[in-house]
Every structure is written in structure tokens, then in C-alpha cells.
Scaffold this active site. Sequence first.
Site, PDB file in Angstrom:
ATOM      1  N   MET A 129     -12.333   3.971  -0.876  1.00 59.38           N
ATOM      2  CA  MET A 129     -13.029   4.179   0.404  1.00 59.38           C
ATOM      3  C   MET A 129     -13.766   5.510   0.287  1.00 59.38           C
ATOM      4  O   MET A 129     -13.393   6.515   0.896  1.00 59.38           O
ATOM      5  CB  MET A 129     -12.002   4.179   1.552  1.00 59.38           C
TER       6      MET A 129
ATOM      7  N   ASP B 132      -6.580  -6.591   4.345  1.00 64.17           N
ATOM      8  CA  ASP B 132      -5.954  -5.262   4.360  1.00 64.17           C
ATOM      9  C   ASP B 132      -6.091  -4.675   5.758  1.00 64.17           C
ATOM     10  O   ASP B 132      -7.209  -4.520   6.264  1.00 64.17           O
ATOM     11  CB  ASP B 132      -6.687  -4.392   3.317  1.00 64.17           C
TER      12      ASP B 132
ATOM     13  N   MET C  55     -11.530  -6.230   5.358  1.00 60.86           N
ATOM     14  CA  MET C  55     -10.737  -5.256   6.120  1.00 60.86           C
ATOM     15  C   MET C  55     -10.458  -5.818   7.511  1.00 60.86           C
ATOM     16  O   MET C  55     -11.379  -6.266   8.205  1.00 60.86           O
ATOM     17  CB  MET C  55     -11.499  -3.934   6.259  1.00 60.86           C
TER      18      MET C  55
ATOM     19  N   SER D  40       0.834  -1.204   0.000  1.00 58.40           N
ATOM     20  CA  SER D  40       0.000   0.000   0.000  1.00 58.40           C
ATOM     21  C   SER D  40       0.864   1.247   0.000  1.00 58.40           C
ATOM     22  O   SER D  40       1.628   1.490   0.941  1.00 58.40           O
ATOM     23  CB  SER D  40      -0.900   0.015   1.240  1.00 58.40           C
TER      24      SER D  40
ATOM     25  N   HIS E 226      -8.314   0.774  -4.157  1.00 57.28           N
ATOM     26  CA  HIS E 226      -9.264   0.546  -3.063  1.00 57.28           C
ATOM     27  C   HIS E 226     -10.025   1.842  -2.808  1.00 57.28           C
ATOM     28  O   HIS E 226      -9.472   2.795  -2.269  1.00 57.28           O
ATOM     29  CB  HIS E 226      -8.450   0.101  -1.830  1.00 57.28           C
TER      30      HIS E 226
ATOM     31  N   ASP F  28      -4.835   3.514  -2.080  1.00 54.15           N
ATOM     32  CA  ASP F  28      -5.953   3.809  -1.178  1.00 54.15           C
ATOM     33  C   ASP F  28      -6.548   5.181  -1.476  1.00 54.15           C
ATOM     34  O   ASP F  28      -5.907   6.200  -1.257  1.00 54.15           O
ATOM     35  CB  ASP F  28      -5.473   3.766   0.278  1.00 54.15           C
TER      36      ASP F  28
ATOM     37  N   HIS G 221      -1.133  -1.347  -4.270  1.00 52.50           N
ATOM     38  CA  HIS G 221      -2.410  -1.008  -3.641  1.00 52.50           C
ATOM     39  C   HIS G 221      -2.506   0.509  -3.462  1.00 52.50           C
ATOM     40  O   HIS G 221      -1.644   1.135  -2.853  1.00 52.50           O
ATOM     41  CB  HIS G 221      -2.496  -1.718  -2.294  1.00 52.50           C
TER      42      HIS G 221
ATOM     43  N   MET H  53      -9.357   7.846  -0.514  1.00 54.72           N
ATOM     44  CA  MET H  53     -10.261   8.199   0.600  1.00 54.72           C
ATOM     45  C   MET H  53     -10.816   9.600   0.370  1.00 54.72           C
ATOM     46  O   MET H  53     -10.096  10.485  -0.093  1.00 54.72           O
ATOM     47  CB  MET H  53      -9.496   8.174   1.925  1.00 54.72           C
TER      48      MET H  53
HETATM   49  C1  DX5 Z   1      -6.502   1.440   5.500  1.00 59.90           C
HETATM   50  C2  DX5 Z   1      -6.028   1.132   4.108  1.00 59.90           C
HETATM   51  C3  DX5 Z   1      -4.879   0.216   4.056  1.00 59.90           C
HETATM   52  C4  DX5 Z   1      -3.630   0.722   4.728  1.00 59.90           C
HETATM   53  C5  DX5 Z   1      -2.921  -0.471   5.285  1.00 59.90           C
HETATM   54  O1  DX5 Z   1      -7.711   2.072   5.455  1.00 59.90           O
HETATM   55  O2  DX5 Z   1      -7.078   0.560   3.346  1.00 59.90           O
HETATM   56  O3  DX5 Z   1      -4.592  -0.210   2.731  1.00 59.90           O
HETATM   57  O4  DX5 Z   1      -2.758   1.420   3.900  1.00 59.90           O
HETATM   58  O5  DX5 Z   1      -1.831  -0.046   6.027  1.00 59.90           O
HETATM   59  P1  DX5 Z   1      -1.118  -0.984   7.087  1.00 59.90           P
HETATM   60  O6  DX5 Z   1      -0.615  -2.188   6.365  1.00 59.90           O
HETATM   61  O7  DX5 Z   1      -0.035  -0.114   7.617  1.00 59.90           O
HETATM   62  O8  DX5 Z   1      -2.151  -1.352   8.134  1.00 59.90           O
HETATM   63 ZN    ZN Z   2      -6.519  -0.380   1.383  1.00 59.99          ZN
END
Ligand code: DX5
Ligand code: ZN
Length: 212
Positions: A69, A173, A138, A9, A67, A36, A34, A38
Site C-alpha cells: 500500500m 482483505d 479490498m 495478516s 500487500h 501489509d 499476509h 504501508m
Molecule cells: C488493511 C490491510 C489488511 C488488514 C486486515 O489495510 O490491508 O490486511 O490487516 O485486517 P482485519 O482483518 O483486521 O480487517
Molecule cells: Zn492487506
Amino acid sequence: MSKIIISPSILSADFANLERDIKCVEDAGADWLHVDVMDGHFVPNITIGVPVVKSIKKVTNLPLDVHLMIENPEKYIEPFAKAGADILTFHYEAVKDIQLIVDLIKSFGIKAGMSIKPKTSPDEILKYLGILDLLLVMTVEPGFGGQSFMEDCAEKIPVIKRHAPENLIIQVDGGINAQTAKICTDYGANSLVAGNYIYKSDNIKSAILSLR
Ligand code: DX5
Ligand code: ZN
């Protein structure tokens, strides 16, 4: 034994040196990247959007595992697909018509993933497993990297696995490290996302190897 797909990620990367930090996981044997996304509504954090995905696409050959969110993900499927996403994962909790969004994602010739938050029961989503390419469990509340793994979330994996078609990718994740990765793969996960564990390690290559 089938291969475990490792998806670092970039949320834990240095955004001022994103190309360098992408190359370094690519060289270290990552399978996917990956990303993320948001929106500050679905989760209490804002990260990156379409223009960044478009730029990342130019500097890596790794499949982009995006991903989402975000609320109303259906509005953003086309822009993210056109920006170069190879896998688009939306949140079950953010969507009313699951079939519609899955069809929309697949219409761009890319993989459709659906993610469930810690409080969502696997029973609610079993009926969708047959139309998905990937189901993301998750193992932290989405929103931030570096949180602690919640083992009770991983216990959903065998339930999902029992009802899933053979080719469904089951991804986890949140809080993944060498120990928690083993818990998840023993339960039947075959794709692991890891941010802090990979990016904050002294040796990225051995960190990735230790997850396999
Ligand atoms: C959290 C994200 C993850 C995050 C994971 O909301 O979806 O992808 O980056 O990070 P680690 O591996 O540090 O928990
Ligand atoms: Zn993620």
C-alpha cells in the site's frame, strides 16, 4: 470445490513477538502469510518495510503474500522480491503502467497481484485480469486493521469472476470473519486475508478452520 487460501495478516500480530506469532498461524494451518506494507502516503499509516520481510523469510516456510500500500511501487519490486516475497500485490490506483509492473514482478519468478480500493469500479480493471496471478478486492479502506467489512465491495467479486481466467486467485482483505468469509466465498473469492479475526481469537486454529 477448490481450496480456499487463508492468509493471516501479521498487522494484527505482536510486532515484539513476530516470530512467535508467525509460528502460531503456521502451526494452526495458515496457507500464506499476509504482510501489509504501508508508506504513510498512499495510506495514512506506516508499517513495515524490506528489512522486516527479509527477517520474516528466515523464520517461516509459509509463502509471503506482500500487500504494497505504497506510492511508486515499481521502485520497490526488486527489493521486496529479493527479500523473499512470493506474491507481490500492488495497488491499481498507485500505478500508471500496469503491464510494466506486472512484467517486473514476474521477472523475479513470483506471483503478481493487483489490488483495488473500495471506490474503484471493477469495470476499470477487467482488461488486466488476464495478465495477473491474483486480484485483491479490498473490503475496507486500506490503512488499518480491525475495520468493518463493506459488503458492497464484495459485490464486485462476481463481476470479476465472470471475466477472469480459471486460474486467477481472487482475494479479499478487510473485516473478514467467519460470516463475511462465507459471503465472499459464495461470491467466488478463493483467498481470504484476516488480521484481527485470527489474531484476537482465543483459538487460532479454530478461527482459521471457521474461515474455510
Ligand atoms: C488493511 C490491510 C489488511 C488488514 C486486515 O489495510 O490491508 O490486511 O490487516 O485486517 P482485519 O482483518 O483486521 O480487517
Ligand atoms: Zn492487506
